[in-house]
Design a protein around this motif. Sequence first.
Motif, PDB file in Angstrom:
ATOM      1  N   LEU A  30      38.213  23.658  22.448  1.00 14.70           N
ATOM      2  CA  LEU A  30      39.089  22.497  22.565  1.00 14.70           C
ATOM      3  C   LEU A  30      38.384  21.166  22.372  1.00 14.70           C
ATOM      4  O   LEU A  30      38.978  20.108  22.544  1.00 14.70           O
ATOM      5  CB  LEU A  30      39.887  22.523  23.873  1.00 14.70           C
ATOM      6  CG  LEU A  30      41.183  23.295  23.652  1.00 14.70           C
ATOM      7  CD1 LEU A  30      40.986  24.774  23.902  1.00 14.70           C
ATOM      8  CD2 LEU A  30      42.319  22.733  24.435  1.00 14.70           C
ATOM      9  N   TRP A  31      37.130  21.245  21.969  1.00 11.55           N
ATOM     10  CA  TRP A  31      36.412  20.048  21.515  1.00 11.55           C
ATOM     11  C   TRP A  31      37.283  19.271  20.521  1.00 11.55           C
ATOM     12  O   TRP A  31      37.286  18.053  20.507  1.00 11.55           O
ATOM     13  CB  TRP A  31      35.103  20.512  20.863  1.00 11.55           C
ATOM     14  CG  TRP A  31      34.197  19.448  20.365  1.00 11.55           C
ATOM     15  CD1 TRP A  31      33.352  18.671  21.107  1.00 11.55           C
ATOM     16  CD2 TRP A  31      33.999  19.052  18.995  1.00 11.55           C
ATOM     17  NE1 TRP A  31      32.647  17.827  20.292  1.00 11.55           N
ATOM     18  CE2 TRP A  31      33.035  18.036  18.985  1.00 11.55           C
ATOM     19  CE3 TRP A  31      34.548  19.461  17.777  1.00 11.55           C
ATOM     20  CZ2 TRP A  31      32.591  17.423  17.817  1.00 11.55           C
ATOM     21  CZ3 TRP A  31      34.111  18.850  16.606  1.00 11.55           C
ATOM     22  CH2 TRP A  31      33.147  17.843  16.632  1.00 11.55           C
ATOM     23  N   TRP A  32      38.046  20.016  19.694  1.00 13.75           N
ATOM     24  CA  TRP A  32      38.910  19.331  18.723  1.00 13.75           C
ATOM     25  C   TRP A  32      39.947  18.436  19.400  1.00 13.75           C
ATOM     26  O   TRP A  32      40.450  17.502  18.802  1.00 13.75           O
ATOM     27  CB  TRP A  32      39.587  20.309  17.765  1.00 13.75           C
ATOM     28  CG  TRP A  32      40.338  21.479  18.362  1.00 13.75           C
ATOM     29  CD1 TRP A  32      39.932  22.775  18.353  1.00 13.75           C
ATOM     30  CD2 TRP A  32      41.616  21.480  19.023  1.00 13.75           C
ATOM     31  NE1 TRP A  32      40.859  23.583  18.969  1.00 13.75           N
ATOM     32  CE2 TRP A  32      41.901  22.812  19.389  1.00 13.75           C
ATOM     33  CE3 TRP A  32      42.544  20.484  19.338  1.00 13.75           C
ATOM     34  CZ2 TRP A  32      43.070  23.180  20.066  1.00 13.75           C
ATOM     35  CZ3 TRP A  32      43.712  20.842  20.009  1.00 13.75           C
ATOM     36  CH2 TRP A  32      43.959  22.180  20.368  1.00 13.75           C
ATOM     37  N   ALA A  33      40.276  18.754  20.673  1.00 15.53           N
ATOM     38  CA  ALA A  33      41.334  17.978  21.319  1.00 15.53           C
ATOM     39  C   ALA A  33      40.904  16.530  21.563  1.00 15.53           C
ATOM     40  O   ALA A  33      41.743  15.658  21.741  1.00 15.53           O
ATOM     41  CB  ALA A  33      41.750  18.632  22.638  1.00 15.53           C
ATOM     42  N   TRP A  34      39.596  16.291  21.623  1.00 15.45           N
ATOM     43  CA  TRP A  34      39.190  14.890  21.806  1.00 15.45           C
ATOM     44  C   TRP A  34      38.302  14.391  20.654  1.00 15.45           C
ATOM     45  O   TRP A  34      37.549  13.440  20.797  1.00 15.45           O
ATOM     46  CB  TRP A  34      38.559  14.654  23.176  1.00 15.45           C
ATOM     47  CG  TRP A  34      37.239  15.254  23.512  1.00 15.45           C
ATOM     48  CD1 TRP A  34      36.032  14.612  23.489  1.00 15.45           C
ATOM     49  CD2 TRP A  34      36.975  16.562  24.035  1.00 15.45           C
ATOM     50  NE1 TRP A  34      35.038  15.455  23.934  1.00 15.45           N
ATOM     51  CE2 TRP A  34      35.593  16.659  24.284  1.00 15.45           C
ATOM     52  CE3 TRP A  34      37.776  17.681  24.324  1.00 15.45           C
ATOM     53  CZ2 TRP A  34      34.989  17.808  24.778  1.00 15.45           C
ATOM     54  CZ3 TRP A  34      37.167  18.827  24.823  1.00 15.45           C
ATOM     55  CH2 TRP A  34      35.799  18.873  25.049  1.00 15.45           C
ATOM     56  N   ASN A  35      38.435  15.053  19.514  1.00 12.98           N
ATOM     57  CA  ASN A  35      37.764  14.562  18.318  1.00 12.98           C
ATOM     58  C   ASN A  35      38.788  14.417  17.204  1.00 12.98           C
ATOM     59  O   ASN A  35      39.066  15.343  16.451  1.00 12.98           O
ATOM     60  CB  ASN A  35      36.618  15.493  17.931  1.00 12.98           C
ATOM     61  CG  ASN A  35      35.445  15.308  18.883  1.00 12.98           C
ATOM     62  OD1 ASN A  35      34.635  14.415  18.700  1.00 12.98           O
ATOM     63  ND2 ASN A  35      35.398  16.111  19.943  1.00 12.98           N
ATOM     64  N   PRO A  36      39.387  13.233  17.126  1.00 13.01           N
ATOM     65  CA  PRO A  36      40.530  13.012  16.241  1.00 13.01           C
ATOM     66  C   PRO A  36      40.230  13.348  14.775  1.00 13.01           C
ATOM     67  O   PRO A  36      41.154  13.643  14.023  1.00 13.01           O
ATOM     68  CB  PRO A  36      40.864  11.527  16.415  1.00 13.01           C
ATOM     69  CG  PRO A  36      39.852  10.950  17.321  1.00 13.01           C
ATOM     70  CD  PRO A  36      39.041  12.040  17.923  1.00 13.01           C
ATOM     71  N   GLU A  37      38.946  13.339  14.397  1.00 13.89           N
ATOM     72  CA  GLU A  37      38.642  13.657  13.005  1.00 13.89           C
ATOM     73  C   GLU A  37      38.984  15.115  12.672  1.00 13.89           C
ATOM     74  O   GLU A  37      39.358  15.424  11.549  1.00 13.89           O
ATOM     75  CB  GLU A  37      37.161  13.393  12.707  1.00 13.89           C
ATOM     76  CG  GLU A  37      36.814  11.916  12.606  1.00 13.89           C
ATOM     77  CD  GLU A  37      37.553  11.213  11.474  1.00 13.89           C
ATOM     78  OE1 GLU A  37      37.410  11.626  10.321  1.00 13.89           O
ATOM     79  OE2 GLU A  37      38.304  10.255  11.769  1.00 13.89           O
ATOM     80  N   VAL A  38      38.826  16.017  13.645  1.00 14.46           N
ATOM     81  CA  VAL A  38      39.189  17.415  13.386  1.00 14.46           C
ATOM     82  C   VAL A  38      40.685  17.495  13.117  1.00 14.46           C
ATOM     83  O   VAL A  38      41.147  18.150  12.181  1.00 14.46           O
ATOM     84  CB  VAL A  38      38.859  18.334  14.589  1.00 14.46           C
ATOM     85  CG1 VAL A  38      39.010  19.792  14.191  1.00 14.46           C
ATOM     86  CG2 VAL A  38      37.475  18.068  15.137  1.00 14.46           C
ATOM     87  N   GLN A  39      41.429  16.786  13.959  1.00 14.82           N
ATOM     88  CA  GLN A  39      42.875  16.812  13.792  1.00 14.82           C
ATOM     89  C   GLN A  39      43.272  16.210  12.453  1.00 14.82           C
ATOM     90  O   GLN A  39      44.202  16.666  11.803  1.00 14.82           O
ATOM     91  CB  GLN A  39      43.526  16.067  14.958  1.00 14.82           C
ATOM     92  CG  GLN A  39      43.151  16.711  16.292  1.00 14.82           C
ATOM     93  CD  GLN A  39      43.498  15.847  17.490  1.00 14.82           C
ATOM     94  OE1 GLN A  39      44.535  15.209  17.517  1.00 14.82           O
ATOM     95  NE2 GLN A  39      42.628  15.823  18.481  1.00 14.82           N
TER      96      GLN A  39
END
Length: 719
Positions: A30-39
């Motif tokens: 869930l690192w992606w949840a606070w790394n907007p670039e992944v999203q």
Amino acid sequence: MDNNIARAEIPNHFDLPRRISGLAELVYNLWWAWNPEVQRLFAETDKNLWEQVYHNPVMFLRRVDRAHLNAVISQKHLLTMYDNLIQAFLDYNQSTDTWFTRTYPAQKDQAIAYFSFEYGLHEALPVYAGGLGVLSGDHLKEASDLGLPLVAVGFLYSKGYFSQHITEDGWQEAHDYTIDYNDVPLVPLLDQSGEPFTIKVELPGREVSARVWQVNVGRVKLLLLDSKLPDNAQVDQQLTERLYGSDLELRISQEILLGIGGVKLLHALDIHVTVWHMNEGHSAFLQIERLKNYLENGMTLAEAQEEVKRSSIFTTHTPVPAGNDEFPLWLIDKYFANTWTQIGCTREEFIDFGKTTTGWGGEAFSMPVLAFKLSQRHNAVSELHMQVSRKMWAPLWPGKKIEEIPIGHVTNGVHVGSWLARRMQALYQEHLDPDWLERSDDPAMWERVLSIPDKELWIVRRHLKRKLTSYVGERIRRQWMAGNLASIQVVAGGVLLDPYILTIGFARRFATYKRANLILSDFERLLRLLNTANAPLQIIFAGKAHPADEPGKLLIQELYRAVKNARGGGRLVFLEDYDMNIARYLVQGVDIWLNTPRRPLEASGTSGQKAAMNGVLNFSVLDGWWREGYNGNNGWAIGVDTNVTDPHEQDTQDASDLYNTLENDIIPMYYENRSSENIPTQWIARMKESIRTLTPLFNTRRMLKEYIGDYYLPAMKKK
Ligand SMILES: *Cc1c(COP(=O)(O)O)cnc(C)c1O
């Protein structure tokens, strides 16, 4: 979790081109949840699908067309984005050089166990109901960022929390759904033979098994228990089905599974926990299991109690009775009759661990009392909440003066990376120090906000408001086209929102003490404010009532009637199905964040903190965190900094204060004194004052460092 007892095996659901096969692991953290670039990478790969799967990367990769993935490889900027993200992810996950290991090298190999009934990490994993869960989720994310050796325990609710639909006449319907475990970032924990790793707890006349799912939250592991196993009786499968059911037997069984099962799990995995943090009282039975273990190892009950207390922290989250679980004594007899002999005490002594005489018209067993009695360090979640809690729980410390009651406070915060809009992050990256995010709890660093040109800040704010209004419009359009709505509901759902006028957001649980209807109390006056030519106002409401809370549902209905009133011009709006996604749009997109709880019942509140860091101004009763944050120039207060004893008097005073401030201060400041470029300079000055003074304090970095320094460390050191 990967040791010789259990391993977490990332499912292999995807057929990915080799060049971007790193995504298969990335989406399970869930690192992606606070790394907007992944999203952004996913959104750019297939925007429609990304919205359809509700920002869930696992579901996205399971559904995406191969052609879209091939396009990622053939487009240089996407491929570069991918490579950078994978590198950043590896660096983050593998780094042993963290704030915690640098600051407390001697403690780095200890383990803190964190227990919570709910975790709000992202809308894609709906195992939360509200503020408590979002706080737990933010706690884990920040623990990961700081490198804290923390392991968390909770439940995988197969039906999550209900999804909300409002009927044409304003009645809240609760709809059910079932999470497909293959579609969410859950990693099964397996034993050595490749079978699901399970633990067992005893309930009257039977054993209940639970299997374990791991959620990777950056560097932190969250272990979720799941009793939906064919070997369990039907009622036991329901233990991890829903959040906050009202049935007391179900609830006590759940709390046994969480507390006792959680301890068994950590022991079975051979994790040597030195600090136990009970986030709210739901998990407090864990202390009973720990007592039992110490007795089995030869301690006396008195020694075991000392040991259990010394290593434990309890955080109380609300003065509201519904948040403080109590069980009638017959239930304790039924579920714990075998236990008191195992821990060498009598029934009376056992009951005494949780005895309260304030509930049920007689004696009852209170989970917070149990948690208080079996932990040495306790805290409330704001300064005012500490004062309230000390009075409320004073009978547990007879003879002590209120000031001496050993309840401290750590004011809640929010996780900056999760709640700050990507465009705001970019603005801060440009104008603050390059390591601004790392130093987000440093007030001196935030002074630099003053150097952001007004115009640039205003452009981003306008962008975020447009983004909110167009999202709301699209959402209601889709519902309308699906054919489930009456036309008036399309208006109520926000189709007439204006992206350029002063916008107030109000989103929270519809519990009566939150007084969502306070702003309706003089409806004629409100209508005038909404429709003033050249200075109009619009208000967006959202929030769920607990399905069993009839007064809460009536409150929604009252509000919905107002929202449907044609005289409001479509400027009062209710958004269905409040969750973390809606919360993000709102706290990032509105101009004003309104909060009108009946003081002092809002223990802390956190949504206003999310709003503040995005440049949204708070307009709130001086309760919870806002009482600490408000300085006269960084937002607006409603009412006074004292507790009014008569609730009706408080309602009248607060309502009149609310209207006066809106009319005389807020609306004129927004619309008048515009610069030659049509920028409201006074408003922006206040916005900067809000960001500068509030962001460094009301974030989880400050919060976690306080927990570490004042609570975790003292418990770790006394070995
Ligand atoms: C932040 C948040 C909350 C908590 O907000 P309060 O200020 O405590 O009301 C509740 N629900 C969601 C979805 C949130 O994001």
